[in-house]
Design an enzyme around this catalytic site. Structure first.
Site, mmCIF file in Angstrom:
data_model
loop_
_atom_site.group_PDB
_atom_site.id
_atom_site.type_symbol
_atom_site.label_atom_id
_atom_site.label_comp_id
_atom_site.label_asym_id
_atom_site.label_seq_id
_atom_site.Cartn_x
_atom_site.Cartn_y
_atom_site.Cartn_z
ATOM 1 N N GLN A 87 -4.645 -1.451 9.434
ATOM 2 C CA GLN A 87 -4.540 -2.788 8.853
ATOM 3 C C GLN A 87 -5.180 -3.813 9.788
ATOM 4 O O GLN A 87 -4.865 -3.879 10.973
ATOM 5 C CB GLN A 87 -3.055 -3.135 8.612
ATOM 6 C CG GLN A 87 -2.831 -4.452 7.909
ATOM 7 C CD GLN A 87 -3.402 -4.476 6.492
ATOM 8 O OE1 GLN A 87 -3.244 -3.536 5.715
ATOM 9 N NE2 GLN A 87 -4.097 -5.549 6.145
ATOM 10 N N ASP A 143 -11.162 2.957 4.026
ATOM 11 C CA ASP A 143 -11.610 1.563 3.891
ATOM 12 C C ASP A 143 -13.136 1.479 3.818
ATOM 13 O O ASP A 143 -13.679 0.421 3.503
ATOM 14 C CB ASP A 143 -11.119 0.727 5.096
ATOM 15 C CG ASP A 143 -9.878 -0.084 4.754
ATOM 16 O OD1 ASP A 143 -9.659 -0.360 3.554
ATOM 17 O OD2 ASP A 143 -9.133 -0.444 5.681
ATOM 18 N N LYS A 203 0.837 -1.208 0.000
ATOM 19 C CA LYS A 203 0.000 0.000 0.000
ATOM 20 C C LYS A 203 0.870 1.256 0.000
ATOM 21 O O LYS A 203 0.617 2.210 -0.734
ATOM 22 C CB LYS A 203 -0.939 -0.010 1.226
ATOM 23 C CG LYS A 203 -2.059 -1.036 1.075
ATOM 24 C CD LYS A 203 -2.816 -1.308 2.358
ATOM 25 C CE LYS A 203 -3.807 -2.449 2.130
ATOM 26 N NZ LYS A 203 -4.500 -2.909 3.337
#
Ligand code: NAD
Length: 295
Positions: free
Chosen positions: A101, A124, A57
């Site tokens: 994460q 997200d 990422k």
């Protein structure tokens, strides 16, 4: 011989490269106005798979000109310390997107952490404000994997209106937001899961099948109607022929006999997820700018 000779491979690698190029162009245009979108990536602990995801990422962000800010915390970090970091990132104008994460270590309440992220920085799309907005059909930050799947479907099928889509799996990360996005695109949507009866028969009615299950090669040709478009979200590592390999939730070779178009694993949905994280970071930067100008 295949029943449908012109099976089309849906190339997620090529499409994700196009998405990243689009994002890069827009980021460069913003940077000419002195604005550089920033993405904070928070990793708690040292799970090897999570470390690889975070590294990818960060690399991808740098490639498209997004500033990445990595926060690596030890596995025994307390929930309150993590919430404190999130609060600081929420207040930091250089941070437009915050990604925590997952999975988090067991002693931390994942939901409490996700709910602490400013919904405008929630790249997200897991905050209940964004989940609710999506189910109302509003334009909000949307989970990256289903958003990437929608791009593949639009590029493959064009208008999705009136198509019958069957989503296999009802997770918060993939299945449910996927169903909401398909509804928003005017599909007739059926969601099936581990407790559903007549899975195969339901699937055989679908113009579009999205498999997000986590069961290697669950879906074969017998689950598909001729001409179905198949999006395989699953990523499963298996040992076969003496080597370890990645396969999807769809038996690719078998499905080829029925499908009009299908994503491979790897090289299908996977690269789209990270590309849409970059797209969401750019979108978040724009949302925050629009909010700031409106005040
Ligand atoms: P999950 O375990 O949270 O959810 C799986 C869903 O599948 C559940 O809703 C369950 O009811 C359903 N299910 C389980 N067994 C079933 C069966 N036999 N028949 C029908 N439904 C069944 O998983 P998830 O997070 O949604 O991920 C699903 C898969 O997608 C996994 O392989 C995961 O690795 C992969 N994934 C890939 C990406 C990507 O970027 N390509 C992103 C997220 C998840």
């Amino acid at each position: 011989m295949n029943a449908i000779p012109s099976v089309k491979l849906i190339d997620g690698k090529a499409t994700s490269a196009r998405v990243l190029a689009e994002v890069r162009e827009e980021v460069l245009a913003l940077r000419e106005h002195g604005i550089q979108p920033g993405l904070a990536v928070v990793l708690v602990g040292s799970d090897p798979a999570s470390q690889v995801y975070v590294r990818n990422k960060v690399l991808r962000a740098e490639e498209v000109g997004i500033r990445s800010l990595e926060h690596k915390l030890p596995a025994d970090t307390g929930e309150s310390a993590l919430l404190q970091l999130i609060a600081e990132l929420n207040d930091d104008p250089a941070v437009n997107g915050i990604l925590v994460q997952l999975p988090l270590p067991g002693h931390i309440d994942e939901n409490r952490v996700l709910q602490a992220i400013d919904p405008l920085k929630d790249v997200d799309g897991f905050h209940s404000e964004n989940v609710g907005g999506l189910s109302q059909g509003r334009d909000v930050l949307t989970p990256c994997t289903p958003a990437g799947c929608m791009r593949l479907l639009h590029d493959t099928c064009g208008d999705l209106s009136g198509k019958h889509a069957v989503v296999i799996g009802r997770s918060n990360i993939v299945g449910k937001p996927m169903a909401a996005l398909l509804l928003k695109a005017h599909c007739t949507v059926t969601v099936v899961h581990s407790r559903s009866a007549n899975l195969r028969e339901l699937c055989r009615q679908a113009d579009i099948v999205v498999a997000a299950v986590g069961k290697p090669r669950l879906v074969d040709a017998s689950w598909l109607k001729p001409g179905a478009v198949v999006i395989d979200v699953g990523i499963n590592r298996i040992d076969e022929d003496g080597r370890s390999k990645l396969v999807g939730d769809v038996d690719f070779d078998s499905a080829l006999a029925q499908a009009a178009a299908i994503t491979p694993v790897p090289g299908g949905v996977g690269p789209m997820t990270i590309a849409y994280l970059m797209k969401n970071t750019l979108a978040a930067a724009r949302l925050q700018r629009a909010g700031a100008t409106a005040e």
